[in-house]
Design an enzyme around this catalytic site. Structure first.
Site: not given
Ligand code: CP
Length: 312
Positions: A59-60, A88, A109, A137
């Site tokens: 969703r975000t 890497k 995030r 959040h």
């Protein structure tokens, strides 16, 4: 809209915002939702949203991307670190520096508390916290509060039960930090091992009426206006055996529904695993998919406010 305090601003924690700021975003969300597509599509024309998701998201990420498209902007980013140079060994610092060169606003995030604050220090463009560890959040909390306002008409006066994983669920903390601006009663229900982190709500108990419980008993269920359900956050348990002990601790099914007031709203930041039975979805009490839809609208408003000094 005058006095746009969001212009060019990082959104790292909801603690940075007053009730007036939150109400300003809610009004902007109503406004952006009412615009005709052509007008809406000019709010971020030729602007780019960059996103970096070190943790999975449905969703975000998608709501930010959909929101940006709906206001005329474009998005690019990393949604799976395995297919980026992070795999890497590239550092968070260099990844942020690079994304900063390609975008006008950045969503991050990351599994670490403090990650968005760190990104904001590095980036020359505004950083929006899309979830930082178990910490916060903030845009989720804004959309949760907006959902309460839209669906219950008034946040003041609500009796709100927050249920589930209160130890690791970051949405819970941002929601509580936002709710301090309202006159509400909070009931926190969790297994004893997943109680709210006391150090993270230090000082909140002076501003919010909070009760902590372990059971969804009849007395509680018959008085709450909002039941905010959260997932047990399996990925954050240091010991999977501890997760096994609490998984499935609370299931919202028709038995629970029948003990709620007829107009109690059931919310969930999602994703849902098994904590709300699917047969609840079609009841009028279930508003978690409306919440998902409001997420796109609120994030469209937020992007427009951060990107445009004149607001909406
Ligand atoms: N609510 C929320 O953050 O959902 P996602 O993890 O799917 O982004």
């Amino acid at each position: 809209m005058k006095n746009n305090h969001f212009f060019d601003r990082d959104i790292v924690t909801i603690k940075d915002f007053s009730r007036a700021d939150l109400e300003f975003v809610f009004d902007a969300t109503d406004k952006v939702s009412s615009l005709k597509p052509k007008e809406r599509g000019q709010l971020a024309s030729a602007r780019t949203l960059g996103y970096i998701f070190y943790e999975p998201s449905t969703r975000t990420r998608m709501s930010f991307e959909a929101a940006m498209a709906s206001i005329g902007g474009s998005s690019l980013g990393i949604f799976d670190p395995r297919y980026s140079s992070i795999e890497k060994g590239e550092t968070l610092y260099d990844t942020i520096r690079t994304m900063d060169l390609y975008s006008d606003i950045l969503v991050l995030r990351h599994q670490m508390d403090g990650s968005s604050r760190y990104a904001a220090e590095i980036s020359t463009h505004p950083v929006l916290n899309g979830g930082s560890g178990s910490e916060e959040h903030p845009t989720q909390a804004m959309l949760d509060l907006y959902t309460m306002k839209k669906e219950k008409k008034n946040i003041d006066g609500l009796k709100i039960c927050i249920l589930g994983d209160l130890k690791y669920g970051r949405t819970v903390y941002s929601l509580l930090y936002g709710l301090v601006h309202y006159n509400v009663e909070i009931y926190l229900v969790s297994p004893p091992s997943l109680r709210i982190r006391q150090e993270s709500i230090y000082g909140l108990t002076e501003k919010l009426k909070i009760s902590e419980l372990t059971e969804l008993d009849d007395e509680l269920l018959s008085k709450i206006d909002v039941l905010y359900v959260t997932r047990i956050q399996r990925e954050r348990f240091p010991d999977i055996q501890e997760y096994e002990k609490v998984k499935g601790a609370y299931i919202i099914d028709s038995n629970v529904l029948n003990r709620l007031k007829s107009d109690t709203s059931i919310m969930h930041p999602m994703p849902r695993i098994d904590e709300i039975s699917k047969n609840i979805d079609l009841t009028k009490n279930a508003i978690y998919f409306k919440q998902v839809a409001y997420g796109k609208e609120l994030r469209a408003a937020l992007l427009a406010l951060v990107l445009n000094e004149s607001g909406l």
